[in-house]
Structures are given as C-alpha cells and as structure tokens.
Design an enzyme around this catalytic site. Structure first.
Site, PDB file in Angstrom:
ATOM      1  N   HIS A   1       3.653 -33.350   4.905  1.00 15.35           N
ATOM      2  CA  HIS A   1       2.458 -33.336   4.060  1.00 15.35           C
ATOM      3  C   HIS A   1       1.812 -34.720   4.010  1.00 15.35           C
ATOM      4  CE1 HIS A   1       3.294 -29.310   2.550  1.00 15.35           C
ATOM      5  NE2 HIS A   1       2.190 -29.368   1.832  1.00 15.35           N
TER       6      HIS A   1
ATOM      7  N   HIS B   1      10.827 -33.627  -1.331  1.00 15.59           N
ATOM      8  CA  HIS B   1      11.128 -34.821  -0.540  1.00 15.59           C
ATOM      9  C   HIS B   1      11.696 -35.944  -1.397  1.00 15.59           C
ATOM     10  CE1 HIS B   1       9.424 -33.663   3.334  1.00 15.59           C
ATOM     11  NE2 HIS B   1       8.374 -33.176   2.699  1.00 15.59           N
TER      12      HIS B   1
END
Length: 213
Positions: free
Chosen positions: A124, A174
């Site tokens: 992302h 993450h």
C-alpha cells in the site's frame, strides 16, 4: 540526487536485513501499540477507508480513471505514465516473496483487518508513494491546469501519502519497518518513473496536444 538515491538504496537494504534478522522487533511492537492506543469504531472505519484505494479492484480502477481523464484532456504522455504505476504491484510482490516476512500476529497487536501475502515491504505504502507522488509531480509540470485543481489534487495526494503508513499500522496489517520499507522503495521507483517521464522533454512542460496544434 545521486547521493540521495544511494542513501535510499542503502537504507532499504539495511532495513531488509534487519527485518530478516528480527521479524518482530521491539521497536515494531512498541510503535504498533502506540498507534493503536486510541481505538474506536469511527477510527477503524476511517483507517480502512484510507487503505481502500490500495486494494484490488480499487487501485486499477483509480489508475485507469486517472489515466482516462488525462487522456481526455490531451495529456497523452502523462496518461500513459500513470498506467505504469500499476507496476508497483509487481515490484511489491517480488520483494515480498524474497523477504518472506510474516504479517503481524494477533497475539502481539490488534488486527482490525486481516490481510494476505507477506508483510515486507508494505505494498500500500509503495503504491501510494508512486501513484500519488507522480500526481503531485504532474501538477507541477502540466500546463493549463487550473490552479485550484493543482492545489486540490496535490493536497489530497500528499495527504494520502502521509496517512497510509498510519492506516496500515493501525489496522494491524503491517509493522513500522514494513511501511518504512515501502516508503523508501516507493521513493526510488517514483524517482525512476519521474525521470523517465521528464528526460525527453528537455525541461518543457507538457501542454495538451490541442494547444500545440
């Protein structure tokens, strides 16, 4: 600029080695818990909305529509290069497979939205830096673009770049080092893409084809 690129490359390499040696470091865990300290349904939804454009089919649709708009306004070269930002997914997949770092565990952090694939680097963040960063560059380069449009597109793009790392950590998708790795790799790819776009233009800003005729 060569020095900056060298530092980015060395930083990414050092970070890659670090995450392989310490898959769940104390720094990552502490950072995730700090970001997730304040939680509620509204923040959950807001952080998820920030991440939506980076998922499939959101990302290719956004890229395609942006390219189409540029093409319709006769910025053909810019439209083509925006399509190249789709390659961010390929770059991300390659490095994820090489490093093969597992996602954060729900025993260590709160998982708001479960994701697949490996964790490092953040795809992302990589994509947002390349796509939205390229849009920021275009707003400085394209001629005959309304000033208000430049400000709105540039402002939203910068906001997305700096919000996406927080979103990915908050969602438990993450670690901090994942988003940092995605940011560094994204900067490198953004520079390469921008350099390819600008190098044959001899310093001239791209004007709509119709304006040149």
């Amino acid at each position: 600029m060569l020095l900056v690129l060298s530092l980015i490359t060395l930083g990414f390499i050092a970070l890659t080695i670090m995450v392989q040696l310490f898959p769940a470091s104390a720094i990552d865990i502490k950072f995730s818990r700090e970001v997730q300290e304040h939680q509620n349904h509204f923040i959950d939804q807001a952080m998820y909305l920030i991440s939506i454009p980076g998922y499939i089919p959101g990302a290719p649709i956004m890229i395609g529509l942006t390219s189409l708009v540029l093409f319709m306004f006769k910025y053909k070269k810019a439209a083509l290069y925006v399509l190249f930002t789709m390659l961010a997914g390929v770059v991300s997949t390659i490095f994820k497979a090489i490093v093969n770092r597992p996602r954060p565990s729900d025993t260590l952090v709160r998982i708001v939205f479960k994701t697949t694939q490996q964790s490092f680097p953040s795809g992302h963040v990589l994509f947002y830096v390349i796509f939205f960063g390229f849009l920021v560059m275009l707003m400085f380069q394209l001629e005959n673009v309304n000033k208000t449009v430049r400000i709105i597109v540039g402002g939203i793009s910068l906001l997305m770049i700096f919000l996406i790392p927080v979103s990915r950590i908050y969602l438990g998708a993450h670690w901090f080092t994942d988003v940092l790795g995605g940011f560094l790799l994204g900067l490198f790819c953004l520079y390469l893409l921008s350099w390819l776009y600008l190098r044959k233009r001899a310093g001239k800003k791209e004007a709509p084809v119709a304006e040149k005729q």
